[in-house]
Design a protein around this motif. Sequence first.
Motif, PDB file in Angstrom:
ATOM      1  N   PRO A   1       0.831  -1.214   0.000  1.00  0.00           N
ATOM      2  CA  PRO A   1       0.000   0.000   0.000  1.00  0.00           C
ATOM      3  C   PRO A   1       0.860   1.257   0.000  1.00  0.00           C
ATOM      4  CG  PRO A   1      -0.654  -1.510   1.755  1.00  0.00           C
ATOM      5  CD  PRO A   1       0.671  -1.989   1.228  1.00  0.00           C
ATOM      6  N   THR A   2       0.333   2.316  -0.554  1.00  0.00           N
ATOM      7  CA  THR A   2       0.943   3.631  -0.482  1.00  0.00           C
ATOM      8  C   THR A   2      -0.141   4.647  -0.147  1.00  0.00           C
ATOM      9  OG1 THR A   2       1.961   5.422  -1.785  1.00  0.00           O
ATOM     10  CG2 THR A   2       0.713   3.798  -2.999  1.00  0.00           C
ATOM     11  N   GLY A   3       0.217   5.680   0.577  1.00  0.00           N
ATOM     12  CA  GLY A   3      -0.775   6.675   0.985  1.00  0.00           C
ATOM     13  C   GLY A   3      -1.148   7.672  -0.085  1.00  0.00           C
ATOM     14  N   ALA A   4      -0.746   7.440  -1.318  1.00  0.00           N
ATOM     15  CA  ALA A   4      -0.908   8.443  -2.372  1.00  0.00           C
ATOM     16  C   ALA A   4      -2.363   8.827  -2.638  1.00  0.00           C
ATOM     17  CB  ALA A   4      -0.246   7.948  -3.663  1.00  0.00           C
ATOM     18  N   ILE A   5      -3.238   7.826  -2.859  1.00  0.00           N
ATOM     19  CA  ILE A   5      -4.623   8.117  -3.269  1.00  0.00           C
ATOM     20  C   ILE A   5      -5.559   7.065  -2.680  1.00  0.00           C
ATOM     21  CG2 ILE A   5      -6.184   8.624  -5.198  1.00  0.00           C
ATOM     22  CD1 ILE A   5      -3.543   8.652  -6.968  1.00  0.00           C
ATOM     23  N   TRP A   6      -6.299   7.428  -1.668  1.00  0.00           N
ATOM     24  CA  TRP A   6      -7.295   6.525  -1.083  1.00  0.00           C
ATOM     25  C   TRP A   6      -8.680   7.132  -1.289  1.00  0.00           C
ATOM     26  CZ3 TRP A   6      -5.501   4.257   4.267  1.00  0.00           C
ATOM     27  CH2 TRP A   6      -4.223   3.670   4.119  1.00  0.00           C
ATOM     28  N   ALA A   7      -9.615   6.312  -1.718  1.00  0.00           N
ATOM     29  CA  ALA A   7     -10.976   6.791  -1.965  1.00  0.00           C
ATOM     30  C   ALA A   7     -11.977   5.905  -1.243  1.00  0.00           C
ATOM     31  CB  ALA A   7     -11.276   6.801  -3.466  1.00  0.00           C
ATOM     32  N   ILE A   8     -13.058   6.522  -0.767  1.00  0.00           N
ATOM     33  CA  ILE A   8     -14.069   5.774  -0.023  1.00  0.00           C
ATOM     34  C   ILE A   8     -15.405   6.508  -0.087  1.00  0.00           C
ATOM     35  CG2 ILE A   8     -13.636   6.913   2.205  1.00  0.00           C
ATOM     36  CD1 ILE A   8     -13.891   4.087   3.508  1.00  0.00           C
ATOM     37  N   LYS A   9     -16.491   5.745  -0.087  1.00  0.00           N
ATOM     38  CA  LYS A   9     -17.808   6.364   0.027  1.00  0.00           C
ATOM     39  C   LYS A   9     -17.926   6.992   1.422  1.00  0.00           C
ATOM     40  CE  LYS A   9     -19.408   4.829  -3.972  1.00  0.00           C
ATOM     41  NZ  LYS A   9     -20.355   3.713  -4.041  1.00  0.00           N
ATOM     42  N   GLY A  10     -18.431   8.217   1.479  1.00  0.00           N
ATOM     43  CA  GLY A  10     -18.502   8.921   2.752  1.00  0.00           C
ATOM     44  C   GLY A  10     -19.282   8.160   3.807  1.00  0.00           C
ATOM     45  N   VAL A  11     -20.421   7.603   3.437  1.00  0.00           N
ATOM     46  CA  VAL A  11     -21.248   6.881   4.395  1.00  0.00           C
ATOM     47  C   VAL A  11     -20.533   5.619   4.870  1.00  0.00           C
ATOM     48  CG1 VAL A  11     -22.500   5.561   2.619  1.00  0.00           C
ATOM     49  CG2 VAL A  11     -23.582   6.020   4.829  1.00  0.00           C
ATOM     50  N   TYR A  12     -19.731   5.020   4.002  1.00  0.00           N
ATOM     51  CA  TYR A  12     -19.019   3.797   4.373  1.00  0.00           C
ATOM     52  C   TYR A  12     -17.877   4.108   5.341  1.00  0.00           C
ATOM     53  CZ  TYR A  12     -17.061  -0.890   3.825  1.00  0.00           C
ATOM     54  OH  TYR A  12     -16.607  -2.161   4.061  1.00  0.00           O
ATOM     55  N   LEU A  13     -17.201   5.249   5.153  1.00  0.00           N
ATOM     56  CA  LEU A  13     -16.159   5.644   6.098  1.00  0.00           C
ATOM     57  C   LEU A  13     -16.754   5.869   7.482  1.00  0.00           C
ATOM     58  CD1 LEU A  13     -13.247   6.462   6.752  1.00  0.00           C
ATOM     59  CD2 LEU A  13     -13.776   8.769   5.946  1.00  0.00           C
ATOM     60  N   LYS A  14     -17.919   6.470   7.542  1.00  0.00           N
ATOM     61  CA  LYS A  14     -18.580   6.693   8.830  1.00  0.00           C
ATOM     62  C   LYS A  14     -18.995   5.374   9.481  1.00  0.00           C
ATOM     63  CE  LYS A  14     -20.382  11.091   7.139  1.00  0.00           C
ATOM     64  NZ  LYS A  14     -21.592  11.792   6.641  1.00  0.00           N
ATOM     65  N   GLU A  15     -19.338   4.408   8.657  1.00  0.00           N
ATOM     66  CA  GLU A  15     -19.785   3.110   9.178  1.00  0.00           C
ATOM     67  C   GLU A  15     -18.604   2.278   9.687  1.00  0.00           C
ATOM     68  OE1 GLU A  15     -21.509  -1.021   7.244  1.00  0.00           O
ATOM     69  OE2 GLU A  15     -22.162   0.895   6.396  1.00  0.00           O
ATOM     70  N   THR A  16     -17.504   2.254   8.937  1.00  0.00           N
ATOM     71  CA  THR A  16     -16.381   1.373   9.267  1.00  0.00           C
ATOM     72  C   THR A  16     -15.283   2.073  10.051  1.00  0.00           C
ATOM     73  OG1 THR A  16     -15.249   1.888   7.181  1.00  0.00           O
ATOM     74  CG2 THR A  16     -16.787   0.013   7.179  1.00  0.00           C
TER      75      THR A  16
ATOM     76  N   PHE B   1     -13.401  -5.520   4.690  1.00  0.00           N
ATOM     77  CA  PHE B   1     -13.568  -6.673   3.795  1.00  0.00           C
ATOM     78  C   PHE B   1     -13.797  -6.217   2.360  1.00  0.00           C
ATOM     79  CE2 PHE B   1     -17.902  -5.443   4.664  1.00  0.00           C
ATOM     80  CZ  PHE B   1     -18.581  -5.726   3.484  1.00  0.00           C
ATOM     81  N   ALA B   2     -14.268  -4.983   2.199  1.00  0.00           N
ATOM     82  CA  ALA B   2     -14.607  -4.485   0.860  1.00  0.00           C
ATOM     83  C   ALA B   2     -13.476  -3.688   0.211  1.00  0.00           C
ATOM     84  CB  ALA B   2     -15.861  -3.610   0.943  1.00  0.00           C
ATOM     85  N   THR B   3     -12.346  -3.570   0.880  1.00  0.00           N
ATOM     86  CA  THR B   3     -11.254  -2.755   0.350  1.00  0.00           C
ATOM     87  C   THR B   3     -10.700  -3.351  -0.936  1.00  0.00           C
ATOM     88  OG1 THR B   3     -10.631  -2.044   2.569  1.00  0.00           O
ATOM     89  CG2 THR B   3      -8.991  -1.772   0.846  1.00  0.00           C
ATOM     90  N   THR B   4     -10.538  -2.497  -1.938  1.00  0.00           N
ATOM     91  CA  THR B   4      -9.907  -2.882  -3.198  1.00  0.00           C
ATOM     92  C   THR B   4      -8.630  -2.060  -3.368  1.00  0.00           C
ATOM     93  OG1 THR B   4     -11.227  -1.242  -4.394  1.00  0.00           O
ATOM     94  CG2 THR B   4     -12.101  -3.492  -4.276  1.00  0.00           C
ATOM     95  N   TYR B   5      -7.822  -2.439  -4.359  1.00  0.00           N
ATOM     96  CA  TYR B   5      -6.511  -1.806  -4.522  1.00  0.00           C
ATOM     97  C   TYR B   5      -6.311  -1.357  -5.968  1.00  0.00           C
ATOM     98  CZ  TYR B   5      -5.656  -3.619   0.094  1.00  0.00           C
ATOM     99  OH  TYR B   5      -5.761  -3.883   1.445  1.00  0.00           O
ATOM    100  N   PHE B   6      -5.719  -0.195  -6.106  1.00  0.00           N
ATOM    101  CA  PHE B   6      -5.435   0.366  -7.427  1.00  0.00           C
ATOM    102  C   PHE B   6      -3.935   0.559  -7.557  1.00  0.00           C
ATOM    103  CE2 PHE B   6      -4.727   3.992 -10.268  1.00  0.00           C
ATOM    104  CZ  PHE B   6      -5.400   3.561 -11.401  1.00  0.00           C
ATOM    105  N   GLU B   7      -3.343  -0.045  -8.581  1.00  0.00           N
ATOM    106  CA  GLU B   7      -1.891  -0.014  -8.721  1.00  0.00           C
ATOM    107  C   GLU B   7      -1.420   1.285  -9.379  1.00  0.00           C
ATOM    108  OE1 GLU B   7       1.828  -2.483 -10.778  1.00  0.00           O
ATOM    109  OE2 GLU B   7      -0.211  -3.295 -10.887  1.00  0.00           O
TER     110      GLU B   7
END
Length: 235
Positions: free
Chosen positions: A179-194, A200-206
């Motif tokens: 992992p690198t801290g360069a670009i992380w994206a998340i749905k706002g409601v999901y960040l509040k929930e988790t 378990f739903a985390t995906t990765y972008f190279e």
Amino acid sequence: MVKKSVIAIIPARGGSKRIPQKNIVPFHGKPMIAYTIQAAIQSQLFEKVLVSTDSEDIAGISRNFGADVPFLRTSKNDDFSGASEATLFALGQAEEHWHTTFDVVVQLMANCPIRDADDIVSAFTHFNQNEHLSQISCFKFGFMNPWWAFKKNSQDGGEFLFPDVFGKRSQDNEELFCPTGAIWAIKGVYLKETCSFYSFATTYFELDWKSAVDIDTYDDLEFAQAVYAMKYGLL
């Protein structure tokens, strides 16, 4: 299609220990954080580009480079709070301040100055088109092959972490990513929930390894300066 409200949050506390004032340390003629702010603005993806900091110095510099800094972070700015916690707290402050709800949060760490606007657009497009809940940037290991990692002992000997694969040709082992801290994206409601980008739903972008460089130590800083110079023909 309803246009989603997207905020970029750049966590940048003032109390860094390994490199004091790391987020605004000079990097090829500008404070380090300037590169992340400018990349976010140039991507033209965000309703707000928020720098979340507890430092007036960082806040002032960030405003000079075009970031939104209408308030200081009043919590999650210690040595123990993780980036996800800081970003979640900043999201709460932002939504209260602007009286709105942000659908998507993109966290951009200030210590990744080589990642540019094109990288951000590519990562966000992948996140959006695939309707991911959470996506973290990563890079593929190259010459530093983790399969060959070992721990040294006091007698200068070593114990390999993966003895079953040591001795194989590197091309015969599975590819490994970091992992690198360069670009992380998340749905706002999901960040509040988790309360975290990791789930378990985390995906990765190279990303290309050059865009993925994180700076935490002076050795990292020296390496990143060389990589930046190489990438932009400054050598």
